[in-house]
Design a protein around this motif. Structure first.
Motif, PDB file in Angstrom:
ATOM      1  N   LEU A  90     -22.238 -37.204 -13.852  1.00  0.00           N
ATOM      2  CA  LEU A  90     -23.233 -36.307 -14.430  1.00  0.00           C
ATOM      3  C   LEU A  90     -24.450 -36.218 -13.513  1.00  0.00           C
ATOM      4  O   LEU A  90     -24.764 -37.177 -12.810  1.00  0.00           O
ATOM      5  CB  LEU A  90     -23.691 -36.836 -15.798  1.00  0.00           C
ATOM      6  CG  LEU A  90     -22.676 -36.813 -16.928  1.00  0.00           C
ATOM      7  CD1 LEU A  90     -23.246 -37.534 -18.143  1.00  0.00           C
ATOM      8  CD2 LEU A  90     -22.314 -35.396 -17.294  1.00  0.00           C
TER       9      LEU A  90
ATOM     10  N   ASP B 152     -29.332 -40.234 -16.735  1.00  0.00           N
ATOM     11  CA  ASP B 152     -28.542 -39.022 -16.926  1.00  0.00           C
ATOM     12  C   ASP B 152     -28.801 -38.473 -18.326  1.00  0.00           C
ATOM     13  O   ASP B 152     -29.577 -39.043 -19.084  1.00  0.00           O
ATOM     14  CB  ASP B 152     -27.054 -39.253 -16.657  1.00  0.00           C
ATOM     15  CG  ASP B 152     -26.414 -40.223 -17.629  1.00  0.00           C
ATOM     16  OD1 ASP B 152     -27.053 -40.595 -18.622  1.00  0.00           O
ATOM     17  OD2 ASP B 152     -25.263 -40.607 -17.401  1.00  0.00           O
ATOM     18  N   ARG B 153     -28.160 -37.352 -18.675  1.00  0.00           N
ATOM     19  CA  ARG B 153     -28.481 -36.681 -19.939  1.00  0.00           C
ATOM     20  C   ARG B 153     -28.047 -37.469 -21.166  1.00  0.00           C
ATOM     21  O   ARG B 153     -28.524 -37.223 -22.251  1.00  0.00           O
ATOM     22  CB  ARG B 153     -27.955 -35.254 -19.987  1.00  0.00           C
ATOM     23  CG  ARG B 153     -26.480 -35.073 -20.009  1.00  0.00           C
ATOM     24  CD  ARG B 153     -26.038 -33.701 -20.454  1.00  0.00           C
ATOM     25  NE  ARG B 153     -26.169 -32.628 -19.493  1.00  0.00           N
ATOM     26  CZ  ARG B 153     -25.640 -31.442 -19.640  1.00  0.00           C
ATOM     27  NH1 ARG B 153     -24.915 -31.158 -20.689  1.00  0.00           N
ATOM     28  NH2 ARG B 153     -25.823 -30.512 -18.749  1.00  0.00           N
TER      29      ARG B 153
ATOM     30  N   SER C  83     -20.197 -41.031 -16.544  1.00  0.00           N
ATOM     31  CA  SER C  83     -21.649 -40.933 -16.512  1.00  0.00           C
ATOM     32  C   SER C  83     -22.174 -40.856 -15.082  1.00  0.00           C
ATOM     33  O   SER C  83     -23.216 -40.268 -14.841  1.00  0.00           O
ATOM     34  CB  SER C  83     -22.288 -42.105 -17.257  1.00  0.00           C
ATOM     35  OG  SER C  83     -21.974 -43.314 -16.616  1.00  0.00           O
TER      36      SER C  83
ATOM     37  N   ASP D 241     -31.598 -31.905 -14.971  1.00  0.00           N
ATOM     38  CA  ASP D 241     -30.411 -31.168 -15.405  1.00  0.00           C
ATOM     39  C   ASP D 241     -30.821 -30.089 -16.399  1.00  0.00           C
ATOM     40  O   ASP D 241     -31.861 -30.201 -17.045  1.00  0.00           O
ATOM     41  CB  ASP D 241     -29.410 -32.133 -16.055  1.00  0.00           C
ATOM     42  CG  ASP D 241     -28.019 -31.558 -16.230  1.00  0.00           C
ATOM     43  OD1 ASP D 241     -27.754 -30.464 -15.690  1.00  0.00           O
ATOM     44  OD2 ASP D 241     -27.200 -32.207 -16.890  1.00  0.00           O
TER      45      ASP D 241
ATOM     46  N   HIS E 189     -28.119 -36.675 -12.401  1.00  0.00           N
ATOM     47  CA  HIS E 189     -29.015 -37.754 -12.794  1.00  0.00           C
ATOM     48  C   HIS E 189     -30.330 -37.686 -12.029  1.00  0.00           C
ATOM     49  O   HIS E 189     -30.437 -37.010 -11.014  1.00  0.00           O
ATOM     50  CB  HIS E 189     -28.333 -39.107 -12.567  1.00  0.00           C
ATOM     51  CG  HIS E 189     -27.969 -39.355 -11.138  1.00  0.00           C
ATOM     52  ND1 HIS E 189     -26.816 -38.859 -10.594  1.00  0.00           N
ATOM     53  CD2 HIS E 189     -28.611 -40.010 -10.153  1.00  0.00           C
ATOM     54  CE1 HIS E 189     -26.754 -39.214  -9.314  1.00  0.00           C
ATOM     55  NE2 HIS E 189     -27.843 -39.907  -9.026  1.00  0.00           N
TER      56      HIS E 189
END
Length: 70
Positions: free
Chosen positions: A7, A16-17, A4, A59, A9
């Protein structure tokens, strides 16, 4: 936890997603809206992820990810 953190952010909040604080912002083309009005589902043209706390878009789905988006 290391997955995580790798990813993309949010800069200010760290969302994050996969976080429950993120939301998907989908964009559809004109024909897709026409189909949706008649109850026919359609894939979005873009999907962006936005932090619900600060509103930053941090993102987007890549074209490869968008092909497999459900």
């Amino acid at each position: 936890m290391s997955q995580s953190s790798s990813l993309p952010h949010c800069d200010s909040c760290g969302t994050d997603r996969k976080s429950p604080l993120s939301r998907e912002v989908k964009t559809y083309g004109n024909w897709a809206w026409f189909l949706i009005l008649f109850g026919i589902s359609s894939k979005p043209t873009t999907v962006a992820f936005q932090c619900s706390q600060c509103g930053q878009i941090f993102d987007r789905l890549s074209p490869e990810e968008l092909e497999h988006y459900v």
